[in-house]
Design an enzyme around this catalytic site. Structure first.
Site, short mmCIF file in Angstrom:
data_model
loop_
_atom_site.label_atom_id
_atom_site.label_comp_id
_atom_site.label_asym_id
_atom_site.label_seq_id
_atom_site.Cartn_x
_atom_site.Cartn_y
_atom_site.Cartn_z
CG HIS A 132 -30.55 65.33 16.95
ND1 HIS A 132 -30.12 64.26 16.19
CD2 HIS A 132 -30.05 65.14 18.18
CE1 HIS A 132 -29.40 63.46 16.95
NE2 HIS A 132 -29.34 63.97 18.15
CE LYS A 578 -30.50 63.56 31.76
NZ LYS A 578 -31.74 63.10 31.13
#
Length: 919
Positions: A132, A578
């Protein structure tokens, strides 16, 4: 760039091969009537003029993508040829981190041959391929890449005549011409089926060819290390390599992965695995032409042939007649008869077919033992054992298929189940954890499902139960070997995991045991954010202590034949990065794994860590040997499971020699680290508390930037994240639920967009401030960082990754992207913070490294510089297209914006190809 191999690269060799490939490509373009592109190519011929009239942008971008792929091939060949030269001149133990050096190192540290031999069969490495992030290449394109690479390898043969070299050149041009007319990258959004085909290409065509190379290298390295070769002759004496995939099973925020997609994926994987086994067995039958006139078959083989032939009746008799006086071929004819035939639904011999790969291995053992009995050991080792190893690796399933879903999705599904059952208070997502646990435990004590077939449910509940019904079908038809784990992403509590057991009960997936119901598949928490990592030990302890889970672990142990109870735990690198930046992410993962390992040991359970690493440093990538050395004690225990994602798969595994090298790094590194943990454990390092402070300071600095007023606006305007949200480089959406928030944005587009704009923000931001603060508060500990940089792997892994991120960032390009931020105040304020920390980080890293990074890490610098000029051209084109596209959208000219989007997305793919490690 091939980050994992840059330390071994010969830049001059890269330049030589690249010029050969680019010269061929330029000729192909000229012959195709596309000569206008040539002056705009990267790595151009210095004698050729630059510039000129702009060619069509679509073709220009495709040409750039091909050029950067050619650079990647040249790098790969330089790495492989350089390593071969080192081994030729200095021996197998000279290259770092491979089998020979690892075995020598273990011997020098005092481990005995008996200890190593006993450990080898316990080692297990499983790579899980996912599609992905950023991979945009089709299998047909990958095959052209492979042919070009093999032509580079052919050019290495110094005995070739000039005419043969010219033939190689002409063939390379033919392949390039085909590639040029095919296109390097997808222009349409790939669907799940296309992604599955790409992953299957590696599982079906690449890895089976690499396995014999790996075994041969291991045995040669064993002998080179002065160890007894007779100790590792059998197929079962070596470490185990196996594979998995998420394509068709990972439905976290992916609406296209339905129950039917999962069912089709399982069927296709099984079909491909059986086809692979049939090919290998057929080839083996060709090889085993031994005549009974020269060697009478041993009694065990003769008895098994008679038994199988009798079971198959006339068909068995025909199998014997096909090869009279060749009992080994007769045995293989009968083995092929027993292989399942998925295409023949009305198979009259279905009861005689192998129920699983273990039954096939039993017959192959008979075949192998018969060869050993007549003294044909060499034939057994080089013919039968490779097939045994292949069947052990791929079974009848090729790779296990994991099922992943988000905990929030499960919460909504549970609420819908409660509503369907007539329970008034069904707001399960907002219940307290205590209430959720009380309810779940009460329900798990009962076999009664909430619903019955035909009752309408909400879309989340329908999707979850439909998926679990497919699992029930697969278990009933083929058992558990083809199924991986039930992974719950964003695990934040025990109830997130027990909810899966309720869904299992609902569809009849729970299995009755003498002690009560159990789940035949592992329920796996995925701890992703830094806060979740901090809380993970208590969640894992509660999970393992739960009676149903404990019974499930025992059931899974009996099914798999594992030596002990195993609980799998997945740790995420992307969201933790993140969330808190690189230093906080990697050190939080280190601390969490150490504590989770202790939770398992205290309960008699081995923790199988599943590392969710991505394709960039910000998502967990980095040199394989450093990654393995940097894991905390007891985090391996001979068992490594890890994702390989996106363009990383093509970089590491498209070429067989490169693939063999990467897999050898995993196998040798896992074995070395595990054995040292077991027999030569090291005490806690004196810098561990300093690392705690560095991680927290780095996180605070990173978090303060993210929370700064205007930062989100800066991010959305200074990077192409808005284009990525409409990207065609993967089949899944950029956001989990579609909300326009930073929290909802996946880590993949977060990292990807910063990379596209050359900030690489999450790969270094905060590191400089943390080091500067340590230097101010504790000069001695700061000095110790420099002293231990190359000797303590966890420190080296964090700082070397940050240094690589700094090297690949480009301040000039950053400013060009930042110029798109509409508010001058926001642009100047945020950019000022970014550049200030960039300079601070570079300065602090150079102090720790003891000199300029370009000098201390020259290969990274050289490879980055090679890409620089061509990439700046692509960045400028992307910025121009972004400005136009956003202007059209703002003006409400939707058709014009949509027409421009394909060109914009081509720049995304071209820059990704140039950078080589973006997702």
């Amino acid at each position: 760039m091939i980050i994992s191999s840059l330390l071994d690269i010969d830049a001059a060799k890269v330049e030589t091969d690249l010029q050969f490939l680019m010269a061929c490509f330029r000729e192909v373009l000229a012959e195709a009537g596309d000569g206008a592109i040539i002056p705009h190519l990267p790595f151009r011929d210095p004698a050729s003029p630059a510039g000129g009239e702009d060619p069509p942008i679509e073709r220009l971008l495709q040409a750039h993508s091909i050029a950067y792929q050619l650079l990647s091939m040249a790098e790969q060949n330089a790495v492989v040829q350089g390593r071969r030269q080192i081994e030729t001149e200095a021996g197998l133990a000279a290259p770092r981190a491979l089998w020979a050096q690892s075995l020598v190192d273990l011997k020098e540290r005092g481990l005995t041959e008996d200890q190593i031999v006993a450990a080898l069969p316990q080692m297990r490495v499983e790579l899980v391929l996912t599609a992905h992030p950023t991979e945009a290449k089709r299998a047909t394109v990958l095959e052209k890449h492979r042919r070009l690479y093999l032509l580079l390898v052919e050019r290495e043969n110094t005995s070739r005549t000039p005419f043969e070299q010219q033939a190689i050149r002409e063939t390379a041009k033919a392949v390039l011409a085909s590639l040029w007319l095919t296109g390097e990258i997808y222009l349409e959004k790939p669907d799940v089926e296309a992604e599955r085909r790409n992953i299957t290409h590696y599982l079906r065509n690449v890895f089976p060819e690499v396995l014999p190379i790996l075994d041969q290298r291991m045995r040669q390295s064993w002998q080179a290390a002065g160890l007894d070769p007779t100790r590792i002759r059998a197929a079962g004496d070596l470490p185990r390599l196996c594979f998995g995939t998420w394509v068709g099973g990972d439905r976290d925020g992916h609406p296209l992965v339905t129950a039917d997609v999962t069912r089709n994926s399982l069927r296709d994987l099984r079909r491909q695995a059986l086809g692979l086994a049939r090919e290998q067995l057929t080839e083996l039958a060709r090889r085993l032409s031994l005549s009974s006139r020269l060697h009478a078959p041993p009694p065990a083989l003769a008895a098994r042939i008679s038994e199988l032939a009798a079971q198959f009746g006339e068909v068995g008799t025909k199998a014997l007649r096909r090869n009279p006086d060749e009992p080994w071929r007769q045995m293989l004819n009968l083995i092929l008869l027993r292989l399942p035939d998925e295409a023949n639904a009305g198979d009259e011999h279905v009861a005689l077919r192998y129920a699983n790969a273990a039954e096939l291995l039993a017959d192959l053992d008979v075949l192998n033992d018969s060869l050993l009995a007549i003294g044909a050991r060499r034939i057994a080792e080089y013919s039968v054992e490779p097939v045994q190893r292949l069947v052990r690796a791929f079974g009848f399933h090729l790779g296990v298929l994991d099922i992943r879903q988000n905990s929030r999705f499960h919460d909504l599904a549970m609420a819908q189940l409660l509503a369907a059952a007539g329970i008034a208070d069904n707001d399960f997502p907002n219940w307290s954890e205590a209430r959720r646990l009380e309810f779940l435990n009460r329900e798990l004590a009962s076999p009664r499902p909430f619903t019955r077939p035909g009752i309408p449910l909400g879309k989340e509940a329908e999707a979850v139960l439909a998926c679990h019904r497919v699992i029930v079908e697969e278990l009933a038809a083929h058992g558990p070997p083809g199924l991986g784990a039930l992974i719950v992403s964003m695990t934040r509590s025990l109830s997130d995991l027990l909810a899966v057991c309720i869904f299992a009960r609902e569809v009849g997936l729970l299995v009755e045991t003498p002690d009560g119901p159990a789940l035949p598949l592992p329920v796996v928490p995925l701890f992703e954010t830094i806060d979740d990592l901090h809380h993970s030990p208590e969640i894992l302890a509660a999970l393992i202590d739960h009676p149903l889970i404990r019974r499930s672990l025992a059931l899974q142990q009996r099914q798999s034949g594992e030596r002990d109870l195993v609980q799998q735990v997945m740790v995420g690198y992307s969201d933790s990065n993140k969330d808190g930046g690189i230093f906080s992410s990697l050190w939080s993962l280190y601390r969490a794994q150490a504590k989770l390992s202790e939770v398992g040991r205290s309960r008699g359970v081995r923790i199988r860590f599943f590392h969710g690493r991505g394709g960039t440093i910000s998502r967990g990538a980095g040199p394989t040997h450093r990654f393995l050395k940097a894991l905390p004690h007891h985090a391996l225990s001979g068992d490594l499971r890890m994702t390989e994602q996106g363009e990383t798969i093509a970089q590491k595994y498209a070429n067989r020699l490169m693939a063999a090298h990467q897999l050898e790094l995993f196998l040798a590194g896992t074995t070395r680290a595990t054995l040292l943990d077991w027999h030569k454990p090291e005490p806690p390092h004196p810098l561990e508390t300093a690392m705690d402070r560095l991680a927290e300071c780095s996180r605070q600095k990173y978090a303060s930037l993210i929370a700064t007023s205007g930062f989100l606006e800066f991010f959305r305007q200074a990077t192409p994240v808005d284009a990525l949200e409409e990207s065609r480089i993967g089949s899944r959406p950029a956001r989990r639920t579609g909300q326009a928030s930073l929290a909802d944005l996946r880590a993949i587009p977060w990292v990807f967009s910063w990379g596209q704009a050359r900030f690489y923000l999450s790969g270094w931001f905060g590191v400089g401030s943390a080091l500067e603060e340590l230097r101010r508060q504790s000069p001695a500990e700061f000095a110790a960082c420099g002293q231990h940089l190359m000797t303590w792997a966890p420190l080296h892994y964090v700082l070397s990754n940050a240094a690589t991120s700094i090297a690949t960032a480009d301040v000039e390009v950053m400013h060009e992207y930042a110029a798109m931020v509409e508010s001058p105040e926001i642009r100047e304020r945020i950019m000022g913070l970014v550049i200030e920390e960039y300079e601070r980080t570079r300065k602090m890293l150079e102090l720790v490294y003891g000199g300029p990074l370009a000098e201390r890490r020259p290969n990274v610098e050289i490879m980055t510089r090679m890409r620089s000029a061509g990439l700046r051209t692509l960045h400028q084109r992307q910025i121009g297209l972004l400005r136009r596209w956003r202007s059209l959208k703002k003006a409400g000219d939707t058709p014009a914006a949509a027409a421009l989007l394909p060109q914009l997305l081509l720049t995304v793919n071209s820059i990704a190809s140039g950078l080589g490690s973006t997702g």
